[in-house]
Design a protein around this motif. Structure first.
Motif, PDB file in Angstrom:
ATOM      1  N   ARG A 145       1.381   3.859  -3.086  1.00 52.65           N
ATOM      2  CA  ARG A 145       1.379   5.163  -2.766  1.00 52.65           C
ATOM      3  C   ARG A 145       1.945   6.193  -3.025  1.00 52.65           C
ATOM      4  O   ARG A 145       2.350   7.334  -3.738  1.00 52.65           O
ATOM      5  CB  ARG A 145       0.961   6.203  -1.322  1.00 52.65           C
TER       6      ARG A 145
ATOM      7  N   TYR B 101       5.121   8.020   4.325  1.00 57.75           N
ATOM      8  CA  TYR B 101       3.786   7.883   5.002  1.00 57.75           C
ATOM      9  C   TYR B 101       4.384   7.153   6.306  1.00 57.75           C
ATOM     10  O   TYR B 101       3.338   6.705   6.359  1.00 57.75           O
ATOM     11  CB  TYR B 101       3.500   6.306   3.825  1.00 57.75           C
TER      12      TYR B 101
ATOM     13  N   GLY C  61      -2.676   0.851  -3.843  1.00 55.04           N
ATOM     14  CA  GLY C  61      -2.702   2.395  -3.419  1.00 55.04           C
ATOM     15  C   GLY C  61      -3.628   2.661  -2.785  1.00 55.04           C
ATOM     16  O   GLY C  61      -4.762   4.123  -2.315  1.00 55.04           O
TER      17      GLY C  61
ATOM     18  N   PRO D  29      -6.572  -1.863   2.191  1.00 58.56           N
ATOM     19  CA  PRO D  29      -6.070  -1.588   1.576  1.00 58.56           C
ATOM     20  C   PRO D  29      -5.993  -2.567   1.040  1.00 58.56           C
ATOM     21  O   PRO D  29      -5.551  -3.891   0.459  1.00 58.56           O
ATOM     22  CB  PRO D  29      -4.644  -1.665   1.829  1.00 58.56           C
TER      23      PRO D  29
ATOM     24  N   PHE E 247       0.864  -1.633   0.141  1.00 58.75           N
ATOM     25  CA  PHE E 247      -0.340  -0.217   0.211  1.00 58.75           C
ATOM     26  C   PHE E 247       1.126   1.501  -0.088  1.00 58.75           C
ATOM     27  O   PHE E 247       0.654   2.514  -0.610  1.00 58.75           O
ATOM     28  CB  PHE E 247      -0.729  -0.335   1.185  1.00 58.75           C
ATOM     29  N   SER E 248       1.854   1.163   0.778  1.00 59.91           N
ATOM     30  CA  SER E 248       2.830   2.412   1.074  1.00 59.91           C
ATOM     31  C   SER E 248       3.807   2.924  -0.354  1.00 59.91           C
ATOM     32  O   SER E 248       3.887   3.487  -0.823  1.00 59.91           O
ATOM     33  CB  SER E 248       3.615   2.702   1.982  1.00 59.91           C
TER      34      SER E 248
END
Length: 229
Positions: free
Chosen positions: A73, A214, A82, A91, A69-70
């Motif tokens: 992003r 993040y 993301g 997520p 997910f990070s």
């Protein structure tokens, strides 16, 4: 408390299995085989072992999904990773990618006829290699986000060095069909990621520069009762 229970359980297992017959030691679940004469205890142990594996899978999937997910992003991986669920905020795209891999690979190996003990050994070997890389990368990541101190450097280097030593000793006694073969599998899986990182460094260095953006703590992440909360 969890660490104390883990140590006590490990010592108890070593003591119990020290004089166990060879057929018990070669069983996929030696502790359950050792308690074979006590029917209700075997069932209880199997339930607890299954619950433990479920907890391990859940923790691994959550950690991997957060990393994907990070990276989605930050532009290192496709932006779709993301995205979060519209209502629950989870997520979901990252989970949809990593869950079949974490659960499906051992499941397919078992369906193909591989012994449960071999599947367990192989997955643990691959996970251990990943843990070594994570420990070694901790100082570099903390330096990138400006949070580098002495103890994380010492802890990361010591942990990665000790785990690498354990892996080398363990693999020295394994057959090529066992842990050593899984070492090559891990290297084969690692190569595409390494090649992608090199491509980003050469063609899209700004994306790599955003890695870690993040890593921002929130009040909800602080333990209850702390000053920040």
């Amino acid at each position: 408390m969890a660490g104390v229970l883990f140590l006590v359980g490990a010592v108890a297992q070593v003591v119990l299995l020290r004089r166990a017959p060879l057929e018990v030691l070669m069983s996929p679940v030696p502790v359950s085989a050792l308690a074979g004469d006590i029917g209700w205890l075997v069932g209880l142990l199997d339930v607890r072992i299954a619950a433990s594996f479920f907890a391990c899978v859940t923790g691994s999937v959550n950690a991997l999904a957060r990393v994907l997910f990070s990276m989605g992003r930050e532009g290192v991986l496709p932006a779709a990773l993301g995205r979060v669920h519209a209502r629950r905020g989870t997520p979901v795209q990252a989970l949809s990618l990593c869950l079949p891999l974490v659960v499906g690979v051992p499941f397919v190996a078992l369906l193909a006829g591989s012994p449960g003990r071999s599947v367990l050994t192989g997955t643990i070997t691959v996970s251990a290699f990943g843990y070594v890389l994570v420990c070694a990368a901790v100082p570099l990541f903390l330096r990138r986000i400006g949070e580098l101190t002495v103890w994380p450097v010492v802890g990361g280097l010591v942990a990665s060095g000790l785990w690498l030593l354990v892996l080398l000793v363990a693999l020295g006694g394994e057959s090529w069909q066992g842990g050593r073969a899984m070492s090559w599998v891990y290297l084969a899986v690692l190569l595409p990621g390494a090649a992608w990182a090199v491509w980003l460094a050469l063609r899209r260095p700004s994306r790599l520069a955003r890695v870690g953006v993040y890593d921002e703590p929130a009040v909800a992440s602080v333990l209850p009762g702390s000053m920040a909360a």
